[in-house]
Scaffold this motif. Sequence first.
Motif, short mmCIF file in Angstrom:
data_model
loop_
_atom_site.label_atom_id
_atom_site.label_comp_id
_atom_site.label_asym_id
_atom_site.label_seq_id
_atom_site.Cartn_x
_atom_site.Cartn_y
_atom_site.Cartn_z
N ALA A 97 30.02 40.17 29.45
CA ALA A 97 29.23 40.05 30.67
C ALA A 97 29.55 38.77 31.42
N ILE A 98 29.88 37.71 30.69
CA ILE A 98 30.27 36.45 31.33
C ILE A 98 31.68 36.54 31.87
N ALA A 99 32.57 37.21 31.13
CA ALA A 99 33.98 37.26 31.50
C ALA A 99 34.27 38.21 32.65
N ILE A 100 33.29 38.98 33.11
CA ILE A 100 33.53 39.94 34.18
C ILE A 100 33.96 39.26 35.48
N ALA A 125 45.00 38.89 36.40
CA ALA A 125 43.75 39.29 37.05
C ALA A 125 43.64 40.80 37.17
N LEU A 126 44.73 41.46 37.54
CA LEU A 126 44.72 42.92 37.68
C LEU A 126 44.52 43.60 36.33
N ILE A 127 45.14 43.08 35.29
CA ILE A 127 44.97 43.65 33.95
C ILE A 127 43.51 43.54 33.52
N LEU A 128 42.88 42.41 33.80
CA LEU A 128 41.48 42.21 33.45
C LEU A 128 40.57 43.16 34.21
N ILE A 129 40.88 43.42 35.46
CA ILE A 129 40.08 44.36 36.25
C ILE A 129 40.21 45.77 35.68
N ILE A 130 41.44 46.18 35.37
CA ILE A 130 41.65 47.51 34.78
C ILE A 130 40.93 47.62 33.44
N TYR A 131 40.99 46.55 32.65
CA TYR A 131 40.33 46.55 31.35
C TYR A 131 38.82 46.73 31.49
N GLU A 132 38.24 46.14 32.52
CA GLU A 132 36.79 46.10 32.66
C GLU A 132 36.22 47.38 33.29
N GLY A 138 31.66 52.41 40.47
CA GLY A 138 31.09 51.38 41.32
C GLY A 138 31.76 50.04 41.14
N TYR A 139 32.04 49.67 39.89
CA TYR A 139 32.76 48.42 39.62
C TYR A 139 34.15 48.47 40.23
N LEU A 140 34.84 49.58 40.04
CA LEU A 140 36.19 49.71 40.58
C LEU A 140 36.18 49.60 42.10
N PHE A 141 35.22 50.26 42.74
CA PHE A 141 35.12 50.22 44.20
C PHE A 141 34.93 48.78 44.68
N MET A 142 34.00 48.06 44.06
CA MET A 142 33.70 46.71 44.48
C MET A 142 34.82 45.74 44.14
N ALA A 143 35.49 45.96 43.03
CA ALA A 143 36.59 45.08 42.64
C ALA A 143 37.75 45.20 43.63
N VAL A 144 38.13 46.43 43.95
CA VAL A 144 39.22 46.64 44.91
C VAL A 144 38.84 46.10 46.28
N LEU A 145 37.62 46.36 46.70
CA LEU A 145 37.17 45.89 48.01
C LEU A 145 37.17 44.37 48.07
N SER A 146 36.71 43.70 47.02
CA SER A 146 36.63 42.24 47.01
C SER A 146 38.01 41.61 47.13
N ILE A 147 38.99 42.20 46.48
CA ILE A 147 40.35 41.65 46.51
C ILE A 147 41.04 41.94 47.85
#
Length: 358
Positions: A97-100, A125-132, A138-147
Amino acid sequence: MFIAGGPAVVAVAAASVPVWLCTLGSRADQPVQTGFEFKNHRFILLVVLGYLLLDATLGRQKFADNLFFSKAAVASFIGAANASVSQGRGIAELLGAIAIFIPFTLWDSARRARAQLKPTVYLLALILIIYEIGISRGYLFMAVLSILLGSRLSPRSMAFGFSGAMVAFLLASHVRGDFNDIYFSNPLFDAIAWPYLNLSLLLAKNPPGGTFLDFTLEFMKKFIPSFLYQKEIFSFNIEMTKLIYPRFEGYVESISIFTYLGELLYYKPVLLTSTIAGALLGILSRFAERLISLKRLDSTRIFCGLMCIVLLRSRIQDVFSFLIFLTIFLLLWRLLSNLSPRKRLPLHLAGRELPRHG
């Protein structure tokens, strides 16, 4: 308002006022400092990579529950949720939860890194996003949008960001098989509408509810690690799912969400619960904002803001947890990024006393 009527208006107003008061005098518009530089980039990258390897092999092992890598990811997630009802997070879950936030901070730091270092940081960074990702669209949507939004918001970047995020959302929905579901074949509509439909079903059941003291106690439990003290928490979404779908009995086959109004209307009196929730949310967000506003963490800031909005589709207690973990992460990252290697003196000065001034 259209679903819950007057109580919803009271709840929203009572929760919004404390949040608004906490935003007064915000430092978000002040000039930022150039903090979080990679003075010790090798050490930071080794720590991050070491954590990823440990968590992927001995910890949460989220590659095995990733919707892009496993057809049983959803079933595995549901099974784990049923098995952990009323239980707190273990050590691996707390660290996760901290590492997200790590991939977005890495992405922001890579913008100021040396040219030869940028590809490595971006890739990690991309590997960590895919891992999470897990099963979370919803996480994927927000992660891609943020980047994709980048460091400057403009009509062009917003159009590009939302388009890319929507493509990722629909792709994840296709991989999960959401388009093939007989009853839920429109993933975008289902993601938006069903939390409100579930809320109406919940209110129709007229649940007995708890008190504002129960709500506050659930918040206080967040500061007691489960691996130190075995605490019992109230899994609101799972318990309410069982209430509106009695056929699930002891095993929930799918977890319903009810928007943050589900909690605010569940704990009585609504006015007092909502005021407490708004005050806690305002204090936590203000404290986290102070830590993040002085640093050039554009993607991290966007991700955190968007995730707070998404989490309100589920529970306000989830937003509390998110902001607490964000604060812990920012303090740890600040400490980690300021640990610079010891500077060695030139050989001709080694062992000599440096001249004193003043």
